[in-house]
Design a protein around this motif. Structure first.
Motif, PDB file in Angstrom:
ATOM      1  N   MET A   1       0.965  -1.338   0.174  1.00 31.87           N
ATOM      2  CA  MET A   1       0.066   0.055   0.046  1.00 31.87           C
ATOM      3  C   MET A   1       0.955   1.337  -0.007  1.00 31.87           C
ATOM      4  O   MET A   1       1.817   1.453   0.803  1.00 31.87           O
ATOM      5  N   LYS A   2       0.617   2.089  -0.903  1.00 31.07           N
ATOM      6  CA  LYS A   2       1.296   3.390  -1.078  1.00 31.07           C
ATOM      7  C   LYS A   2       0.794   4.304   0.127  1.00 31.07           C
ATOM      8  O   LYS A   2      -0.136   4.473   0.404  1.00 31.07           O
ATOM      9  N   ARG A   3       1.842   4.738   0.608  1.00 32.60           N
ATOM     10  CA  ARG A   3       1.866   5.801   1.769  1.00 32.60           C
ATOM     11  C   ARG A   3       1.444   7.018   1.299  1.00 32.60           C
ATOM     12  O   ARG A   3       1.706   7.636   0.214  1.00 32.60           O
ATOM     13  N   ASP A   4       0.611   7.791   2.123  1.00 31.97           N
ATOM     14  CA  ASP A   4       0.052   8.870   1.709  1.00 31.97           C
ATOM     15  C   ASP A   4       0.999  10.018   2.461  1.00 31.97           C
ATOM     16  O   ASP A   4       0.967  10.248   3.678  1.00 31.97           O
ATOM     17  N   SER A   5       1.803  10.735   1.716  1.00 27.53           N
ATOM     18  CA  SER A   5       2.796  11.711   2.285  1.00 27.53           C
ATOM     19  C   SER A   5       2.219  13.170   2.158  1.00 27.53           C
ATOM     20  O   SER A   5       2.886  14.009   2.160  1.00 27.53           O
ATOM     21  N   ARG A   6       0.953  13.359   1.910  1.00 21.66           N
ATOM     22  CA  ARG A   6       0.462  14.789   1.650  1.00 21.66           C
ATOM     23  C   ARG A   6       0.685  15.776   2.913  1.00 21.66           C
ATOM     24  O   ARG A   6       1.150  16.892   2.767  1.00 21.66           O
TER      25      ARG A   6
ATOM     26  N   THR B   1       7.624  18.813  -7.340  1.00 20.10           N
ATOM     27  CA  THR B   1       6.331  18.360  -7.967  1.00 20.10           C
ATOM     28  C   THR B   1       5.956  19.333  -8.850  1.00 20.10           C
ATOM     29  O   THR B   1       6.341  20.390  -9.061  1.00 20.10           O
TER      30      THR B   1
ATOM     31  N   ALA C   1      -1.783   2.265   8.008  1.00 23.09           N
ATOM     32  CA  ALA C   1      -1.706   1.477   6.590  1.00 23.09           C
ATOM     33  C   ALA C   1      -2.121   0.117   6.703  1.00 23.09           C
ATOM     34  O   ALA C   1      -2.616  -0.559   6.024  1.00 23.09           O
TER      35      ALA C   1
END
Length: 154
Positions: free
Chosen positions: A1-6, A35, A88
């Motif tokens: 699962m990709k981590r949310d880095s916002r 970005t 996660a």
């Protein structure tokens, strides 16, 4: 699962903004985050809706932090980002028929809830002012020389 880095990304640019005079454009902030400016505008939109930042249009326009740093907590920012998932990990199935898996879900669910409550409480205790002071302590004397344009140069 990709981590949310916002949350991490927004904290990064807000702390840079706190050290810079005047409004900062989405393009400048995007370079600091490595970005696209569209990503910055999307992230900042939620913060603007919560009154944490504001934008000014025109030639010298850009994003400005709208509150004193000691009045913005990590939790404020987390909520402005739409309260992304904190953990996660999760249960294999949410409504299992197996009694063993129901017991596992109950134990894990309780632990997850406690961990999330603890983290959210801590988010509410940490202000941007505290983080900004941490940044200043890491780079005494150099703080004024760092701009959004040169902050990430090797």
């Amino acid at each position: 699962m990709k981590r949310d880095s916002r949350l991490s990304g927004v904290l990064h640019i807000l702390l840079h903004m706190a050290r810079q005079p005047g409004p900062q454009t989405s393009e400048t902030l995007a370079r600091a985050m490595e970005t696209n400016p569209v990503v910055v505008r999307r992230l900042m939109a939620g913060l603007r809706e919560r009154g944490l930042v504001r934008s000014e249009k025109g030639h010298r326009g850009g994003w400005i932090i709208a509150r004193e740093l000691d009045r913005i907590t990590l939790r404020d920012i987390y909520e402005a980002l739409g309260e992304p998932e904190i953990l996660a990990m999760g249960n294999r199935t949410e409504a299992p028929g197996c009694l063993v898996e129901q017991a596992v879900n109950a134990a894990l669910g309780s632990a997850f809830d406690e961990a999330e409550a603890l983290l959210l409480r801590r988010f509410g205790e940490v202000t941007l002012s505290q983080l900004s002071a941490d940044v200043a302590a890491m780079m005494p004397g150099a703080a004024e020389a760092i701009t959004l344009e040169n902050a990430h140069e090797a």
